[in-house]
Scaffold this motif. Structure first.
Motif, short mmCIF file in Angstrom:
data_model
loop_
_atom_site.label_atom_id
_atom_site.label_comp_id
_atom_site.label_asym_id
_atom_site.label_seq_id
_atom_site.Cartn_x
_atom_site.Cartn_y
_atom_site.Cartn_z
N VAL A 1 0.84 -1.20 0.00
CA VAL A 1 0.00 0.00 0.00
C VAL A 1 0.88 1.25 0.00
CG1 VAL A 1 -1.73 1.29 1.32
CG2 VAL A 1 -1.88 -1.19 1.17
N PHE A 2 1.91 1.24 0.81
CA PHE A 2 2.84 2.37 0.85
C PHE A 2 3.55 2.54 -0.49
CE2 PHE A 2 7.03 4.21 1.93
CZ PHE A 2 6.58 5.42 2.41
N SER A 3 3.90 1.43 -1.13
CA SER A 3 4.55 1.49 -2.44
C SER A 3 3.63 2.10 -3.49
CB SER A 3 4.96 0.10 -2.89
OG SER A 3 5.89 -0.45 -2.02
N ILE A 4 2.37 1.73 -3.48
CA ILE A 4 1.40 2.26 -4.44
C ILE A 4 1.24 3.77 -4.25
CG2 ILE A 4 -1.05 2.27 -5.07
CD1 ILE A 4 -1.00 -0.76 -4.47
N ILE A 5 1.12 4.21 -3.02
CA ILE A 5 0.98 5.64 -2.74
C ILE A 5 2.25 6.38 -3.15
CG2 ILE A 5 0.73 7.35 -0.90
CD1 ILE A 5 -1.12 5.30 0.50
N SER A 6 3.40 5.79 -2.88
CA SER A 6 4.67 6.41 -3.25
C SER A 6 4.81 6.57 -4.76
CB SER A 6 5.82 5.57 -2.70
OG SER A 6 7.05 6.09 -3.09
N VAL A 7 4.45 5.53 -5.51
CA VAL A 7 4.53 5.60 -6.97
C VAL A 7 3.55 6.65 -7.50
CG1 VAL A 7 4.01 4.33 -9.09
CG2 VAL A 7 5.39 3.29 -7.32
N SER A 8 2.38 6.73 -6.92
CA SER A 8 1.39 7.70 -7.41
C SER A 8 1.80 9.14 -7.14
CB SER A 8 0.02 7.43 -6.80
OG SER A 8 -0.02 7.82 -5.44
N LEU A 9 2.64 9.35 -6.14
CA LEU A 9 3.08 10.71 -5.81
C LEU A 9 4.41 11.09 -6.46
CD1 LEU A 9 2.16 10.90 -2.03
CD2 LEU A 9 0.97 11.94 -3.95
N SER A 10 5.07 10.15 -7.14
CA SER A 10 6.34 10.49 -7.80
C SER A 10 6.06 11.04 -9.19
CB SER A 10 7.25 9.27 -7.88
OG SER A 10 6.74 8.34 -8.80
N SER B 1 7.35 5.74 -11.05
CA SER B 1 8.05 4.48 -10.86
C SER B 1 8.74 4.47 -9.50
CB SER B 1 9.09 4.26 -11.96
OG SER B 1 10.14 5.18 -11.82
N LEU B 2 9.20 3.29 -9.10
CA LEU B 2 9.88 3.14 -7.82
C LEU B 2 11.39 3.21 -7.95
CD1 LEU B 2 8.01 0.37 -5.81
CD2 LEU B 2 8.42 2.71 -5.13
N LYS B 3 11.89 3.67 -9.09
CA LYS B 3 13.34 3.72 -9.29
C LYS B 3 14.02 4.64 -8.29
CE LYS B 3 13.34 2.63 -14.17
NZ LYS B 3 13.63 3.09 -15.52
N ALA B 4 13.36 5.69 -7.88
CA ALA B 4 13.95 6.65 -6.96
C ALA B 4 13.91 6.16 -5.52
CB ALA B 4 13.25 7.99 -7.07
N GLU C 1 11.54 12.07 -3.99
CA GLU C 1 12.16 13.35 -3.66
C GLU C 1 11.26 14.52 -4.07
OE1 GLU C 1 16.05 13.64 -5.32
OE2 GLU C 1 16.70 11.75 -4.43
N ASN C 2 10.70 14.43 -5.26
CA ASN C 2 9.81 15.49 -5.75
C ASN C 2 8.38 14.96 -5.76
OD1 ASN C 2 12.05 17.12 -6.25
ND2 ASN C 2 12.34 16.21 -8.26
N VAL C 3 7.60 15.38 -4.80
CA VAL C 3 6.21 14.94 -4.71
C VAL C 3 5.38 15.74 -5.70
CG1 VAL C 3 4.21 14.78 -3.20
CG2 VAL C 3 6.47 14.27 -2.31
N SER C 4 4.55 15.02 -6.46
CA SER C 4 3.70 15.66 -7.45
C SER C 4 2.32 15.01 -7.43
CB SER C 4 4.32 15.49 -8.84
OG SER C 4 3.43 15.93 -9.83
N PHE C 5 1.29 15.82 -7.52
CA PHE C 5 -0.07 15.32 -7.56
C PHE C 5 -0.61 15.26 -8.99
CE2 PHE C 5 0.32 16.76 -3.19
CZ PHE C 5 -0.22 15.69 -2.51
N ASP C 6 0.28 15.40 -9.98
CA ASP C 6 -0.15 15.37 -11.37
C ASP C 6 -0.80 14.05 -11.75
OD1 ASP C 6 0.79 17.92 -11.63
OD2 ASP C 6 2.61 17.36 -12.73
N ASN C 7 -0.31 12.94 -11.25
CA ASN C 7 -0.92 11.64 -11.55
C ASN C 7 -2.33 11.56 -10.99
OD1 ASN C 7 1.45 10.78 -12.80
ND2 ASN C 7 2.27 9.94 -10.90
N TRP C 8 -2.53 12.09 -9.79
CA TRP C 8 -3.86 12.10 -9.19
C TRP C 8 -4.80 13.02 -9.97
CZ3 TRP C 8 -5.77 9.16 -5.25
CH2 TRP C 8 -4.86 8.39 -4.57
N LYS C 9 -4.30 14.17 -10.37
CA LYS C 9 -5.13 15.10 -11.16
C LYS C 9 -5.53 14.46 -12.48
CE LYS C 9 -3.06 19.28 -9.26
NZ LYS C 9 -2.19 20.43 -9.56
N TYR C 10 -4.59 13.77 -13.11
CA TYR C 10 -4.87 13.13 -14.39
C TYR C 10 -5.96 12.07 -14.26
CZ TYR C 10 -4.16 10.64 -18.77
OH TYR C 10 -4.35 10.05 -19.99
#
Length: 95
Positions: free
Chosen positions: A29-38, A42-45, A50-59
């Motif tokens: 669950v934490f991984s899914i939330i982390s990926v959605s905020l990157s 992806s989980l490469k970082a 490091e840079n939180v973005s809500f663009d995926n949620w907005k999309y």
């Protein structure tokens, strides 16, 4: 005396097992939330972006936004309409 130590040890062991199971369940669950905020999606970082973005949620929610290139982005998926329709169907069938 021996009985109290055994009960304490059993209680400690059961707590450790429950904490371990809880961590195993919450990690995806934490991984899914982390990926959605990157920004990259992806989980490469790592698990904490490091840079939180809500663009995926907005999309995915159909909220228009301006991306890094200055382009207006709008989602082709009417998710909110689908959620509202599902809510209507479930409420009408329940009552």
């Amino acid at each position: 005396m021996y009985n109290n130590k055994k009960k304490s040890l059993d209680k400690l062991l059961s707590h450790l097992i429950l904490i371990t199971i809880g961590l195993i369940v919450l990690l995806p669950v934490f991984s899914i939330i982390s990926v959605s905020l990157s920004k990259s999606g992806s989980l490469k970082a790592g698990l904490i972006p490091e840079n939180v973005s809500f663009d995926n949620w907005k999309y995915i929610l159909g909220i228009d936004y301006v991306n890094a290139l200055g382009e207006q982005v709008s989602s082709p998926y009417p998710i909110m309409k689908w959620i509202f329709n599902s809510l209507k169907v479930s409420l009408l069938s329940a009552f």
